[in-house]
Scaffold this active site. Structure first.
Site, PDB file in Angstrom:
ATOM      1  N   CYS A  14       0.828  -1.210   0.000  1.00 38.84           N
ATOM      2  CA  CYS A  14       0.000   0.000   0.000  1.00 38.84           C
ATOM      3  C   CYS A  14       0.863   1.262   0.000  1.00 38.84           C
ATOM      4  O   CYS A  14       1.659   1.461   0.923  1.00 38.84           O
ATOM      5  CB  CYS A  14      -0.913   0.003   1.218  1.00 38.84           C
ATOM      6  SG  CYS A  14      -1.820   1.550   1.439  1.00 38.84           S
ATOM      7  N   TRP A  47      -6.788  -7.267   4.998  1.00 38.97           N
ATOM      8  CA  TRP A  47      -5.376  -7.310   5.387  1.00 38.97           C
ATOM      9  C   TRP A  47      -5.173  -8.371   6.459  1.00 38.97           C
ATOM     10  O   TRP A  47      -5.827  -8.357   7.494  1.00 38.97           O
ATOM     11  CB  TRP A  47      -4.920  -5.948   5.892  1.00 38.97           C
ATOM     12  CG  TRP A  47      -5.015  -4.859   4.864  1.00 38.97           C
ATOM     13  CD1 TRP A  47      -5.805  -3.747   4.911  1.00 38.97           C
ATOM     14  CD2 TRP A  47      -4.279  -4.766   3.630  1.00 38.97           C
ATOM     15  NE1 TRP A  47      -5.620  -2.975   3.788  1.00 38.97           N
ATOM     16  CE2 TRP A  47      -4.687  -3.575   2.981  1.00 38.97           C
ATOM     17  CE3 TRP A  47      -3.328  -5.579   3.018  1.00 38.97           C
ATOM     18  CZ2 TRP A  47      -4.171  -3.174   1.753  1.00 38.97           C
ATOM     19  CZ3 TRP A  47      -2.811  -5.182   1.788  1.00 38.97           C
ATOM     20  CH2 TRP A  47      -3.226  -3.994   1.171  1.00 38.97           C
ATOM     21  N   VAL A  84     -11.864  -0.852   6.193  1.00 38.78           N
ATOM     22  CA  VAL A  84     -10.713  -1.219   7.014  1.00 38.78           C
ATOM     23  C   VAL A  84      -9.475  -0.968   6.160  1.00 38.78           C
ATOM     24  O   VAL A  84      -9.269  -1.640   5.145  1.00 38.78           O
ATOM     25  CB  VAL A  84     -10.806  -2.698   7.442  1.00 38.78           C
ATOM     26  CG1 VAL A  84      -9.519  -3.148   8.102  1.00 38.78           C
ATOM     27  CG2 VAL A  84     -11.987  -2.888   8.388  1.00 38.78           C
ATOM     28  N   THR A  85      -8.675   0.020   6.552  1.00 44.41           N
ATOM     29  CA  THR A  85      -7.573   0.455   5.693  1.00 44.41           C
ATOM     30  C   THR A  85      -6.258   0.543   6.458  1.00 44.41           C
ATOM     31  O   THR A  85      -6.233   0.739   7.667  1.00 44.41           O
ATOM     32  CB  THR A  85      -7.872   1.847   5.100  1.00 44.41           C
ATOM     33  OG1 THR A  85      -8.037   2.797   6.168  1.00 44.41           O
ATOM     34  CG2 THR A  85      -9.134   1.829   4.250  1.00 44.41           C
ATOM     35  N   GLU A 101      -5.432   7.842   8.778  1.00 41.27           N
ATOM     36  CA  GLU A 101      -5.210   8.731   7.632  1.00 41.27           C
ATOM     37  C   GLU A 101      -3.715   8.987   7.502  1.00 41.27           C
ATOM     38  O   GLU A 101      -3.105   9.625   8.359  1.00 41.27           O
ATOM     39  CB  GLU A 101      -5.971  10.047   7.826  1.00 41.27           C
ATOM     40  CG  GLU A 101      -5.623  11.151   6.849  1.00 41.27           C
ATOM     41  CD  GLU A 101      -5.627  10.705   5.402  1.00 41.27           C
ATOM     42  OE1 GLU A 101      -4.599  10.909   4.724  1.00 41.27           O
ATOM     43  OE2 GLU A 101      -6.662  10.148   4.951  1.00 41.27           O
ATOM     44  N   TYR A 148      -4.913   5.508  -9.714  1.00 38.38           N
ATOM     45  CA  TYR A 148      -6.102   4.713  -9.389  1.00 38.38           C
ATOM     46  C   TYR A 148      -7.302   5.167 -10.205  1.00 38.38           C
ATOM     47  O   TYR A 148      -8.149   4.359 -10.606  1.00 38.38           O
ATOM     48  CB  TYR A 148      -6.395   4.798  -7.889  1.00 38.38           C
ATOM     49  CG  TYR A 148      -5.368   4.073  -7.062  1.00 38.38           C
ATOM     50  CD1 TYR A 148      -5.485   2.714  -6.795  1.00 38.38           C
ATOM     51  CD2 TYR A 148      -4.241   4.732  -6.570  1.00 38.38           C
ATOM     52  CE1 TYR A 148      -4.525   2.033  -6.059  1.00 38.38           C
ATOM     53  CE2 TYR A 148      -3.277   4.064  -5.835  1.00 38.38           C
ATOM     54  CZ  TYR A 148      -3.423   2.720  -5.585  1.00 38.38           C
ATOM     55  OH  TYR A 148      -2.466   2.057  -4.862  1.00 38.38           O
TER      56      TYR A 148
END
Length: 280
Positions: A14, A47, A84-85, A101, A148
């Site tokens: 990522c 993840w 969920v990042t 963030e 993207y």
């Protein structure tokens, strides 16, 4: 901020998580902030953190023992049902997520760990903030997120608009880096480190899989040498994992329905660069 209190959940693939790993390395915060690294590839539950002999560089979650990142989100809020990042910054004391963030996390790592960080270099100095912010906005829209917008465009018109903006910005950056060593003059700033993760992924994935095929970074002499210089800044090379980029992007079924992962990683980040010709 306290040494040993923060824990990062990341994935090498990522680019947003990559920013935080770069700042952790630059600020020499490795002993102050622990990290869990997801194994590469898109998994059914998102993840995934586990000890996998195929990926020894992916340290599992030794703090909470979470197997999936979504467990951190529901541990913070049992009713959470959103995205969920990575990156996700966790507070070991309150046992909650602090922030997810990346742009905010790198500012925290830059300024909030004075006395804890092993390096007090300021990558967001007050006199340069207006220009850093201006460049960040353009680069995020047209480059970081622009790739993207190309790769996931739902119409020819949307794709071509994103494609044109991407390469217009690359042309502007190429010209800018022909006049000066870094994006904001003579010193490395946050703007450089926000651009870098996209550059190191571009020729491996975005150029082909995301249909950003007008040029490679290898075709821009200034961007190529600039990317190599940043890669060779002490601590940064260890955050760059090209094989993970290939695996993660080619695991996106919408873009690669066959699921076949390309074997090569044809980029040489460690080759000599020529940036010393410009005053630092």
């Amino acid at each position: 901020a306290e040494a040993g209190r923060s824990h990062l959940y990341v994935a090498h693939g990522c680019p947003w998580a990559h920013r935080t790993l770069i700042f952790r390395a630059l600020k020499k915060l490795e002993n102050a902030i622990s990290v869990a690294y997801a194994i590469p590839g898109l998994k059914a539950q998102g993840w995934t953190y586990e000890a996998n002999p195929a990926f020894p560089e992916c340290v599992p979650d030794t703090v909470n023992g979470f197997h999936y990142l979504h467990q951190a989100y529901t541990a913070s809020d049992p009713h959470y049902t959103g995205k969920v990042t990575v990156p996700t910054l966790w507070d070991k004391e309150t046992k909650r997520i602090v922030n997810n963030e990346s742009s905010e996390i790198i500012r925290m790592l830059n300024s909030e760990f004075r006395g804890i960080a092993g390096d007090d270099t300021d990558y967001y100095p007050a006199p340069l903030r207006a220009e850093i912010d201006r460049l960040n906005e353009v680069i995020y829209k047209n480059v970081n997120n622009g790739v993207y917008r190309c790769g996931f465009a739902r119409s020819q018109e949307a794709y071509e608009a994103a494609y044109d903006a991407l390469f217009e910005t690359f042309d502007e950056l190429e010209a800018r880096l022909g006049r000066q060593r870094y994006l904001v003059g003579h010193q490395l700033t946050e703007a450089d480190w926000r651009l870098f993760p996209t550059l190191v992924r571009f020729d491996l994935a975005y150029n082909s899989l995301f249909k950003c095929n007008k040029k490679r970074i290898a075709d821009y002499p200034n961007l190529l040498n600039y990317m190599r210089e940043l890669y060779q800044v002490p601590g940064v090379a260890g955050t760059v994992k090209p094989r993970h980029y290939v695996i993660n992007y080619w695991s996106i079924a919408r873009l690669n329905p066959t699921g076949i992962i390309p074997k090569g990683t044809p980029v040489d980040y460690a080759a000599p660069h020529d940036r010393a010709r410009l005053a630092a």
